[in-house]
Scaffold this motif. Structure first.
Motif, PDB file in Angstrom:
ATOM      1  N   LEU A  45     -30.473   3.747  62.322  1.00  9.38           N
ATOM      2  CA  LEU A  45     -30.133   4.186  63.678  1.00  9.38           C
ATOM      3  C   LEU A  45     -29.725   3.006  64.556  1.00  9.38           C
ATOM      4  O   LEU A  45     -28.762   3.095  65.328  1.00  9.38           O
ATOM      5  CB  LEU A  45     -31.316   4.925  64.322  1.00  9.38           C
ATOM      6  CG  LEU A  45     -31.440   6.426  64.041  1.00  9.38           C
ATOM      7  CD1 LEU A  45     -32.751   6.963  64.628  1.00  9.38           C
ATOM      8  CD2 LEU A  45     -30.263   7.203  64.609  1.00  9.38           C
ATOM      9  N   HIS A  46     -30.435   1.916  64.445  1.00 11.58           N
ATOM     10  CA  HIS A  46     -30.128   0.750  65.274  1.00 11.58           C
ATOM     11  C   HIS A  46     -28.799   0.117  64.895  1.00 11.58           C
ATOM     12  O   HIS A  46     -28.004  -0.228  65.767  1.00 11.58           O
ATOM     13  CB  HIS A  46     -31.255  -0.289  65.198  1.00 11.58           C
ATOM     14  CG  HIS A  46     -32.447   0.080  66.006  1.00 11.58           C
ATOM     15  ND1 HIS A  46     -33.668  -0.580  65.898  1.00 11.58           N
ATOM     16  CD2 HIS A  46     -32.632   1.037  66.963  1.00 11.58           C
ATOM     17  CE1 HIS A  46     -34.529  -0.043  66.751  1.00 11.58           C
ATOM     18  NE2 HIS A  46     -33.934   0.942  67.393  1.00 11.58           N
ATOM     19  N   ILE A  47     -28.544  -0.043  63.611  1.00 13.32           N
ATOM     20  CA  ILE A  47     -27.284  -0.686  63.220  1.00 13.32           C
ATOM     21  C   ILE A  47     -26.100   0.231  63.530  1.00 13.32           C
ATOM     22  O   ILE A  47     -25.013  -0.244  63.878  1.00 13.32           O
ATOM     23  CB  ILE A  47     -27.304  -1.126  61.731  1.00 13.32           C
ATOM     24  CG1 ILE A  47     -26.314  -2.287  61.506  1.00 13.32           C
ATOM     25  CG2 ILE A  47     -27.028   0.005  60.784  1.00 13.32           C
ATOM     26  CD1 ILE A  47     -26.647  -3.566  62.245  1.00 13.32           C
ATOM     27  N   GLN A 100     -22.973  -0.949  65.820  1.00 15.72           N
ATOM     28  CA  GLN A 100     -21.585  -0.836  65.353  1.00 15.72           C
ATOM     29  C   GLN A 100     -20.729  -0.043  66.337  1.00 15.72           C
ATOM     30  O   GLN A 100     -19.581  -0.418  66.614  1.00 15.72           O
ATOM     31  CB  GLN A 100     -21.552  -0.180  63.970  1.00 15.72           C
ATOM     32  CG  GLN A 100     -22.091  -1.093  62.883  1.00 15.72           C
ATOM     33  CD  GLN A 100     -22.339  -0.354  61.569  1.00 15.72           C
ATOM     34  OE1 GLN A 100     -22.579   0.836  61.538  1.00 15.72           O
ATOM     35  NE2 GLN A 100     -22.301  -1.090  60.471  1.00 15.72           N
ATOM     36  N   ASN A 101     -21.287   1.035  66.872  1.00 15.90           N
ATOM     37  CA  ASN A 101     -20.544   1.853  67.840  1.00 15.90           C
ATOM     38  C   ASN A 101     -20.393   1.153  69.173  1.00 15.90           C
ATOM     39  O   ASN A 101     -19.331   1.215  69.804  1.00 15.90           O
ATOM     40  CB  ASN A 101     -21.244   3.207  68.041  1.00 15.90           C
ATOM     41  CG  ASN A 101     -21.161   4.094  66.820  1.00 15.90           C
ATOM     42  OD1 ASN A 101     -20.204   4.014  66.059  1.00 15.90           O
ATOM     43  ND2 ASN A 101     -22.158   4.931  66.613  1.00 15.90           N
ATOM     44  N   ASN A 102     -21.452   0.478  69.629  1.00 14.11           N
ATOM     45  CA  ASN A 102     -21.433  -0.196  70.927  1.00 14.11           C
ATOM     46  C   ASN A 102     -20.516  -1.417  70.917  1.00 14.11           C
ATOM     47  O   ASN A 102     -19.767  -1.652  71.857  1.00 14.11           O
ATOM     48  CB  ASN A 102     -22.858  -0.585  71.320  1.00 14.11           C
ATOM     49  CG  ASN A 102     -22.938  -1.236  72.680  1.00 14.11           C
ATOM     50  OD1 ASN A 102     -22.935  -2.468  72.803  1.00 14.11           O
ATOM     51  ND2 ASN A 102     -22.998  -0.423  73.726  1.00 14.11           N
ATOM     52  N   LEU A 145     -15.625  -6.602  66.644  1.00 12.89           N
ATOM     53  CA  LEU A 145     -16.680  -7.556  66.998  1.00 12.89           C
ATOM     54  C   LEU A 145     -17.765  -7.590  65.921  1.00 12.89           C
ATOM     55  O   LEU A 145     -18.217  -8.667  65.520  1.00 12.89           O
ATOM     56  CB  LEU A 145     -17.296  -7.187  68.351  1.00 12.89           C
ATOM     57  CG  LEU A 145     -18.515  -8.020  68.799  1.00 12.89           C
ATOM     58  CD1 LEU A 145     -18.179  -9.507  68.842  1.00 12.89           C
ATOM     59  CD2 LEU A 145     -19.025  -7.544  70.151  1.00 12.89           C
ATOM     60  N   TYR A 146     -18.160  -6.414  65.430  1.00 16.23           N
ATOM     61  CA  TYR A 146     -19.211  -6.355  64.415  1.00 16.23           C
ATOM     62  C   TYR A 146     -18.780  -7.096  63.155  1.00 16.23           C
ATOM     63  O   TYR A 146     -19.540  -7.897  62.601  1.00 16.23           O
ATOM     64  CB  TYR A 146     -19.558  -4.906  64.089  1.00 16.23           C
ATOM     65  CG  TYR A 146     -20.673  -4.767  63.080  1.00 16.23           C
ATOM     66  CD1 TYR A 146     -21.997  -4.999  63.444  1.00 16.23           C
ATOM     67  CD2 TYR A 146     -20.415  -4.430  61.751  1.00 16.23           C
ATOM     68  CE1 TYR A 146     -23.033  -4.897  62.523  1.00 16.23           C
ATOM     69  CE2 TYR A 146     -21.436  -4.326  60.820  1.00 16.23           C
ATOM     70  CZ  TYR A 146     -22.742  -4.552  61.217  1.00 16.23           C
ATOM     71  OH  TYR A 146     -23.755  -4.459  60.300  1.00 16.23           O
ATOM     72  N   ASP A 147     -17.553  -6.847  62.709  1.00 14.92           N
ATOM     73  CA  ASP A 147     -17.054  -7.507  61.500  1.00 14.92           C
ATOM     74  C   ASP A 147     -16.904  -9.015  61.702  1.00 14.92           C
ATOM     75  O   ASP A 147     -17.177  -9.803  60.791  1.00 14.92           O
ATOM     76  CB  ASP A 147     -15.712  -6.905  61.076  1.00 14.92           C
ATOM     77  CG  ASP A 147     -15.858  -5.511  60.489  1.00 14.92           C
ATOM     78  OD1 ASP A 147     -17.001  -5.105  60.190  1.00 14.92           O
ATOM     79  OD2 ASP A 147     -14.837  -4.808  60.339  1.00 14.92           O
ATOM     80  N   THR A 148     -16.467  -9.416  62.897  1.00 16.92           N
ATOM     81  CA  THR A 148     -16.331 -10.837  63.219  1.00 16.92           C
ATOM     82  C   THR A 148     -17.679 -11.542  63.110  1.00 16.92           C
ATOM     83  O   THR A 148     -17.805 -12.628  62.536  1.00 16.92           O
ATOM     84  CB  THR A 148     -15.768 -11.023  64.643  1.00 16.92           C
ATOM     85  OG1 THR A 148     -14.451 -10.460  64.691  1.00 16.92           O
ATOM     86  CG2 THR A 148     -15.692 -12.489  65.040  1.00 16.92           C
TER      87      THR A 148
END
Length: 201
Positions: free
Chosen positions: A108-110, A114-116, A121-124
């Motif tokens: 749930l947190h990840i 990822q959505n936020n 940005l997440y992949d970077t």
């Protein structure tokens, strides 16, 4: 000499509000430390039960809807300061250290992160690390010794050449017990961007 750095995620890179988190759960009648709830939280953190089953447990026990529970569960997550992204990117680019992330992060947190943050940005951020270990994906959690041995053995790391950074003393003490160098970072007083001023590397 330190050759490898293993970072926690929450309160090291992304800011957390642990007090609000506890308060929001309490409002729903959930105590994180109760003998009934704690084993469920640990199982979920290790990916041993699905998100659907996890939320269903609280819906069944307390009549809390999945939407209500998810909102309260994600209340802990705050912002990701740009200076910390810049810091880890620069550290990754100079290739002086092997970099790893090791976090007790659940599905749930990840998903919220990822959505936020958005995919780019997440992949970077993720690409800054040689390995990106989340507890629910590897079925292990801190401070159990097995998780530290897993990281060392899987990546052929020497404990004495490895620095582990975490905001939870229980986690750093466990790593220290098997010879890993540690920095117990206190979020209210220190920041990961001070890594080289707070530690002799």
């Amino acid at each position: 000499m330190i050759k490898n750095i293993v970072f926690d995620f929450g309160a090291i890179f992304i800011n957390l509000d642990k007090e609000k988190f506890a308060l929001e759960l309490q409002k729903l009648g959930i105590s994180q430390q109760s003998d009934e709830v704690l084993p469920i939280l640990h199982q979920y953190e290790m990916g041993l039960i699905s998100t659907e089953k996890f939320t269903a447990i609280f819906e069944e026990k307390l009549g809390v809807s999945t939407e209500e529970f998810t909102k309260a569960w994600n209340a802990i997550l705050l912002d990701f300061p740009k200076k910390r992204l810049n810091f880890i990117q620069e550290l990754a680019e100079n290739k002086k250290y092997r970099l790893f992330l090791l976090s007790n992060t659940n599905d749930l947190h990840i998903s919220w992160i990822q959505n936020n943050w958005g995919t780019e940005l997440y992949d970077t951020f993720k690409k800054c690390f040689e390995q990106f270990y989340l507890s629910h994906e590897i079925n292990l959690r801190k401070p159990n010794i097995e998780i530290y041995n897993f990281v060392l053995e899987t990546n052929h790391l020497i404990a004495q050449e490895t620095l582990f950074i975490d905001d939870t003393k229980e986690n750093t003490e466990a790593a220290k017990s098997i010879g890993i160098e540690v920095w117990h970072l206190i979020p209210e007083k220190e920041d990961i961007v001070e890594l080289f001023t707070k530690n002799s590397l």
